[in-house]
Design an enzyme around this catalytic site. Structure first.
Site, PDB file in Angstrom:
ATOM      1  N   LYS A  67       0.836  -1.211   0.000  1.00 11.34           N
ATOM      2  CA  LYS A  67       0.000   0.000   0.000  1.00 11.34           C
ATOM      3  C   LYS A  67       0.872   1.263   0.000  1.00 11.34           C
ATOM      4  CE  LYS A  67      -2.184  -1.314   3.829  1.00 11.34           C
ATOM      5  NZ  LYS A  67      -1.609  -2.648   4.057  1.00 11.34           N
ATOM      6  N   THR A  68       1.880   1.275   0.856  1.00 10.99           N
ATOM      7  CA  THR A  68       2.760   2.443   0.932  1.00 10.99           C
ATOM      8  C   THR A  68       3.528   2.611  -0.383  1.00 10.99           C
ATOM      9  OG1 THR A  68       2.987   2.099   3.294  1.00 10.99           O
ATOM     10  CG2 THR A  68       4.637   3.496   2.259  1.00 10.99           C
ATOM     11  N   ASP A 112      -0.713   6.655   6.880  1.00 12.29           N
ATOM     12  CA  ASP A 112      -0.657   5.208   7.022  1.00 12.29           C
ATOM     13  C   ASP A 112      -1.426   4.817   8.290  1.00 12.29           C
ATOM     14  OD1 ASP A 112       0.054   2.673   6.390  1.00 12.29           O
ATOM     15  OD2 ASP A 112       2.125   2.818   7.077  1.00 12.29           O
ATOM     16  N   THR A 161      -5.267  -1.428   7.223  1.00 12.71           N
ATOM     17  CA  THR A 161      -5.462  -2.878   7.214  1.00 12.71           C
ATOM     18  C   THR A 161      -6.886  -3.194   7.681  1.00 12.71           C
ATOM     19  OG1 THR A 161      -4.548  -2.876   9.448  1.00 12.71           O
ATOM     20  CG2 THR A 161      -3.046  -3.480   7.669  1.00 12.71           C
ATOM     21  N   ARG A 220       6.360  -7.910   1.245  1.00 13.47           N
ATOM     22  CA  ARG A 220       7.333  -7.456   2.246  1.00 13.47           C
ATOM     23  C   ARG A 220       8.158  -8.633   2.766  1.00 13.47           C
ATOM     24  NH1 ARG A 220       4.685  -4.531   6.918  1.00 13.47           N
ATOM     25  NH2 ARG A 220       4.559  -2.853   5.402  1.00 13.47           N
TER      26      ARG A 220
END
Ligand code: ADE
Length: 332
Positions: A67-68, A112, A161, A220
């Protein structure tokens, strides 16, 4: 359980400073999320064509899914600055106002974990998002007055999330709502091959596939494992990373065939051996594991649930046949 070990467990899967050099800079370099990328390209091009700011965007999906990375790509493709704030760090409305009053027209403000901002801060966002205005209190309480402050047009990108924890007024202010899809093993393998190109330390397709299978379809984690196996390869002076090295690295991290780590197997073993497979209540499990209930749910259980090794029932947690087979297989 000490704070240190819970942190170690959290960082296994949750946020950790991502390696910026591994981050793709454009949508074309970004792997997976095909339809979302196509849509974003249209929105970005249209906004540029009309010389308007991009609509506010909400990205949601599990931790570590990109997402980031996507928020940074959007900023890059729009050719604007991006300011990042983490939701939990926004304690008072002044923290957000300080950020909003220092941006330039067109900039992106990226929040975030946006579900974790306090209500008072959230209320500032409503008018800021809707018509680029905030109410500023000038002077001290009694003699002070509220003035309407006009912000430059900007784009808010929120990442979460847990979209269900966002209030409806906040959620409704995002023009673009996007759930990131899960990745296939093939996509994760592609991502590992890409990281190997970026770091100029090649890996065979077979080794990349092996690593991908253990990376829980999570970019990740895949990048983290790639970096660890690259350390091993550097140490043993291997120019190309082979499958044997991947297997050795994974076993040194106690990652098993299903991609589970030690504490997840411990959880499964408790369910199986102390409670005959369950059902057992979350409170009992939390006490036995010496962890907060939320940590048990988020850290221990989420992947086990996802791959169907456990089930959450009304009467508590149970281990599934699949989960049992996995544990039994490990003993042989
Ligand atoms: N890093 C995180 N997510 C990614 C993705 N989908 N593609 C490439 N690199 C990434």
């Amino acid at each position: 359980m000490s704070d240190k070990s819970i942190l170690a467990r959290k960082s296994f899967y949750f946020k950790e400073e991502d390696d910026l050099s591994l981050r793709p800079k454009s949508l074309d370099e970004y792997i997976g999320q095909k339809s979302l990328k196509q849509n974003l390209k249209i929105y970005i091009n249209a906004a540029k064509e009309r010389q308007e700011v991009l609509d506010h965007i909400l990205f949601f999906g599990p931790p570590g899914i990109g997402k980031t990375t996507l928020a940074y790509i959007v900023a890059n493709e729009m050719g604007v600055n991006i300011r990042t704030i983490s939701g939990p760090s926004l304690e008072r409305s002044g923290d957000l106002i300080a950020c909003l009053t220092s941006i330039e027209a067109g900039d992106i403000v990226f929040i975030d974990e946006i579900h974790r901002i306090p209500k008072t801060v959230e209320e500032v966002l409503y008018s800021a998002m809707e018509d680029y205005r905030i109410a500023l209190l000038i002077g001290r309480e009694q003699g002070g007055k509220v003035v309407d402050f006009l912000l430059p047009p900007f784009t808010l990108i929120g990442a979460t999330t847990k979209p269900s924890l966002l209030s409806a007024p906040l959620r409704n202010r995002f023009g673009i709502n996007a759930k990131l899809a899960s990745y296939s093993t093939k996509e994760i393998m592609e991502l590992i091959l890409r990281s190997a190109r970026v770091f100029k330390h090649p890996i065979t397709h077979e080794a990349a596939f092996e690593l991908a299978k253990k990376s829980r379809n999570n970019p990740r984690l895949a990048n983290r494992y790639y970096k660890r196996v690259r350390d091993f390869a550097t140490f043993y002076n291997e120019q190309i990373i082979q499958i044997e090295r991947v297997k050795i690295m994974l076993s040194s991290l106690d990652v098993d065939e299903a991609g589970l780590v030690e504490y997840e197997r411990h959880y499964l073993t408790i369910l199986k051996e102390r409670f005959n497979g369950g059902p057992v209540g979350i409170e009992t499990l939390s006490a036995l594991l010496d962890e907060e209930k939320e940590n048990v749910e988020e850290i221990y259980e989420s992947y086990l649930l996802q791959i169907g090794f456990i089930e959450r029932t009304k009467r508590g947690r149970t281990i599934t046949k699949k989960g049992l087979n996995h544990l039994n297989g490990l003993k042989n």
